[in-house]
Design a protein around this motif. Structure first.
Motif, short mmCIF file in Angstrom:
data_model
loop_
_atom_site.label_atom_id
_atom_site.label_comp_id
_atom_site.label_asym_id
_atom_site.label_seq_id
_atom_site.Cartn_x
_atom_site.Cartn_y
_atom_site.Cartn_z
N LEU A 181 0.82 -1.21 0.00
CA LEU A 181 0.00 0.00 0.00
C LEU A 181 0.86 1.27 0.00
CD1 LEU A 181 -2.87 -1.02 2.44
CD2 LEU A 181 -2.89 -1.01 -0.06
N TYR A 184 1.88 2.24 -3.40
CA TYR A 184 0.90 3.03 -4.16
C TYR A 184 1.32 4.50 -4.18
CZ TYR A 184 -2.91 -0.53 -4.25
OH TYR A 184 -3.69 -1.63 -4.49
N LEU A 340 -4.71 9.58 -1.27
CA LEU A 340 -5.02 8.20 -0.89
C LEU A 340 -6.32 7.66 -1.47
CD1 LEU A 340 -3.96 5.78 0.54
CD2 LEU A 340 -5.00 6.58 2.66
N PRO A 341 -7.47 8.33 -1.33
CA PRO A 341 -8.70 7.77 -1.92
C PRO A 341 -8.62 7.67 -3.45
CG PRO A 341 -9.10 10.00 -1.13
CD PRO A 341 -7.76 9.59 -0.62
N LEU A 344 -6.59 4.54 -4.17
CA LEU A 344 -7.34 3.32 -3.90
C LEU A 344 -8.29 2.98 -5.05
CD1 LEU A 344 -8.19 3.77 -0.10
CD2 LEU A 344 -6.59 2.13 -1.11
N SER A 380 -13.14 -2.12 -5.92
CA SER A 380 -12.34 -1.02 -5.38
C SER A 380 -13.22 0.02 -4.69
CB SER A 380 -11.53 -0.34 -6.49
OG SER A 380 -10.60 -1.22 -7.05
N ASP A 383 -13.31 0.12 -0.78
CA ASP A 383 -12.09 0.69 -0.20
C ASP A 383 -12.15 2.21 -0.17
OD1 ASP A 383 -11.03 -1.84 0.11
OD2 ASP A 383 -9.95 -1.81 -1.79
N VAL A 384 -12.60 2.78 -1.28
CA VAL A 384 -12.67 4.24 -1.38
C VAL A 384 -13.72 4.80 -0.43
CG1 VAL A 384 -13.09 6.19 -2.92
CG2 VAL A 384 -11.90 4.16 -3.79
N PHE A 387 -12.74 4.72 3.20
CA PHE A 387 -11.79 5.79 3.55
C PHE A 387 -12.51 7.13 3.70
CE2 PHE A 387 -8.94 9.27 2.51
CZ PHE A 387 -7.84 9.00 3.32
N SER A 407 -7.47 -3.25 2.16
CA SER A 407 -7.69 -2.40 0.96
C SER A 407 -7.26 -3.11 -0.32
CB SER A 407 -6.96 -1.06 1.10
OG SER A 407 -7.45 -0.34 2.20
#
Length: 429
Positions: A181, A184, A340-341, A344, A380, A383-384, A387, A407
């Motif tokens: 992660l 990323y 981050l979002p 993801l 996905s 995960d978003v 967050f 995630s």
């Protein structure tokens, strides 16, 4: 040009276009927090920050087109939207982030200037380089990258040699996943699809070699650049881990200042007072070359959309640089939080497009592309959303999906979709 020399210049240029702010600042703190689990963190980090990006370069070598070619098997509309999103993300997050890192670590401590002044001068220089794109590959490959690599190896080599090699207790529950992660945040997979196109266009400008010759050059350059990234990342993570007992990071500091403080501490312990100067030059060069690659790649894409219009190229580069000036005034950590979002969501899709374009065509039909990308997109979303607005309902859903609590809930459905789509096609045949 001698083939060996051309290979080295292209490899160095590719490495430098990859290696920016996050690539230098993220690994040491990752290693510091990993402590005794530093090896497993390296393994995870390398998957998303080295292996996937280099497969991305291989895909570019195979296609030798533009970013649009990566998603066209899904549909032209999807690919167009994907390209726009990738380039918007590139100029809105990783490119300005390079200016923020340069200001916080190299410029502000020495001169005390405002972030606006730093980002303005920084992106004026980026714009000048972007307008002279035909010279970018040679200049970066011949001069900037060797300097960056030499300085990094000195810091890492002396740092490991002078360290007591005592690590702290790991702060990670799943170190491999933490490494994946954090990888990323380097944006290297996105960098692969963006700067790979820059490399191809730069090579096409310089030579009229055959498709196979260019394919071989790009593949070999990708492997050499990947090896360089692996050595640097492993070295920086190791240094961060082994200095865990010698450099105390103030836990009250923001994450970006922790990263800067740790890297500065390692540089000073390795090279003495001169380490600060080395670090400032290193940060500035590494960040600058990445920003140039992003702006150039974005301008190339929109130029191609408008029948190779030089005016469109210049206007796009200018807008990207203005955007960089505006966002580059935020601090490094704020940009990471914003990213981050977005990551993801877009990173899993980018990873599967890279892998699908790299494998033999018989395993990557239109049906396979569509099934895999749709499943990746769908899985996905939790995960978003988790967050952005966590809830009990989302938590319950995430607990059901394998790996979703890390995630990575998209991985298993995507693999199953890939297998089922190919089995379906074989039965039809």
């Amino acid at each position: 040009m001698n083939k060996t020399k051309e290979l080295l210049i292209t490899s160095f240029a590719l490495f430098s276009l990859f290696f920016g702010a996050g690539n230098l600042l993220l690994p040491p703190l990752l290693g510091y927090n990993a402590g005794s689990d530093w090896f497993w963190v390296i393994l995870g980090f390398v998957i998303t920050a080295v292996v996937i990006p280099i497969i991305g370069i291989y895909s570019h070598a195979k296609l030798q087109g533009t970013l649009f070619d990566f998603g066209k098997k899904v549909s032209p509309v999807f690919s167009f939207i994907y390209c726009i999103l990738i380039y918007l993300i590139a100029v809105a997050i990783p490119s300005p982030r390079t200016a923020a890192a340069t200001h916080e670590i190299a410029i502000h401590p020495a001169f005390g200037t405002s972030p606006l002044l730093t980002s303005s001068i920084y992106f004026i220089l980026v714009f000048v380089f972007a307008l002279n794109r035909s010279k970018i590959l040679n200049f970066i490959g011949k001069y900037l990258t060797p300097l960056i690599v030499i300085m990094l190896l000195i810091v890492i080599g002396i740092g490991l040699g002078s360290s007591q090699m005592i690590t702290n207790t790991s702060q990670f529950e799943a170190p491999i996943v933490s490494g994946i992660l954090e990888g990323y945040q380097t944006f290297d997979a996105i960098g692969a699809v963006v700067v790979g196109a820059v490399i191809i266009i730069s090579i096409n400008i310089k030579t009229d070699a055959s498709f196979e010759s260019k394919k071989a050059l790009i593949k070999k350059s990708g492997l050499i650049a990947g090896l360089g990234l692996f050595i640097i990342y492993a070295g920086l993570i190791s240094v961060g881990a082994f200095y865990g007992s010698e450099i105390n990071i103030n836990k009250d500091l923001s994450s970006d200042m922790q990263r800067a403080y740790l890297l500065r501490g390692v540089s000073i312990k390795s090279l003495g007072a001169f380490g600060n100067t080395v670090l400032s030059v290193l940060i500035s060069l590494a960040c600058f070359t990445t920003a140039v690659g992003i702006v150039t790649g974005t301008a190339d894409y929109f130029k191609g959309l408008m029948r190779d219009s030089k005016t469109v190229y210049g206007v796009t580069a200018f807008i990207a640089c203005v955007f960089g000036v505006v966002v580059g005034q935020l601090n490094f950590n704020a940009i990471i939080v914003i990213a981050l979002p977005v990551l993801l969501f877009i990173y899993p899709i980018t990873i599967v497009l890279i892998l699908l374009n790299a494998i033999p065509d018989k395993w990557a039909s239109t049906l396979v592309f569509r099934a895999v990308v749709c499943l990746t997109f769908l899985f996905s979303i939790p995960d978003v959303l988790n967050f952005l607005m966590p809830s009990e309902a989302l938590s319950s859903l995430i607990n059901i999906i394998p790996l979703a609590k890390y995630s990575l809930g998209w991985i298993l459905p995507t693999c199953i979709g890939f297998i089922l789509a190919n089995v379906t096609l074989k039965r039809k045949d």
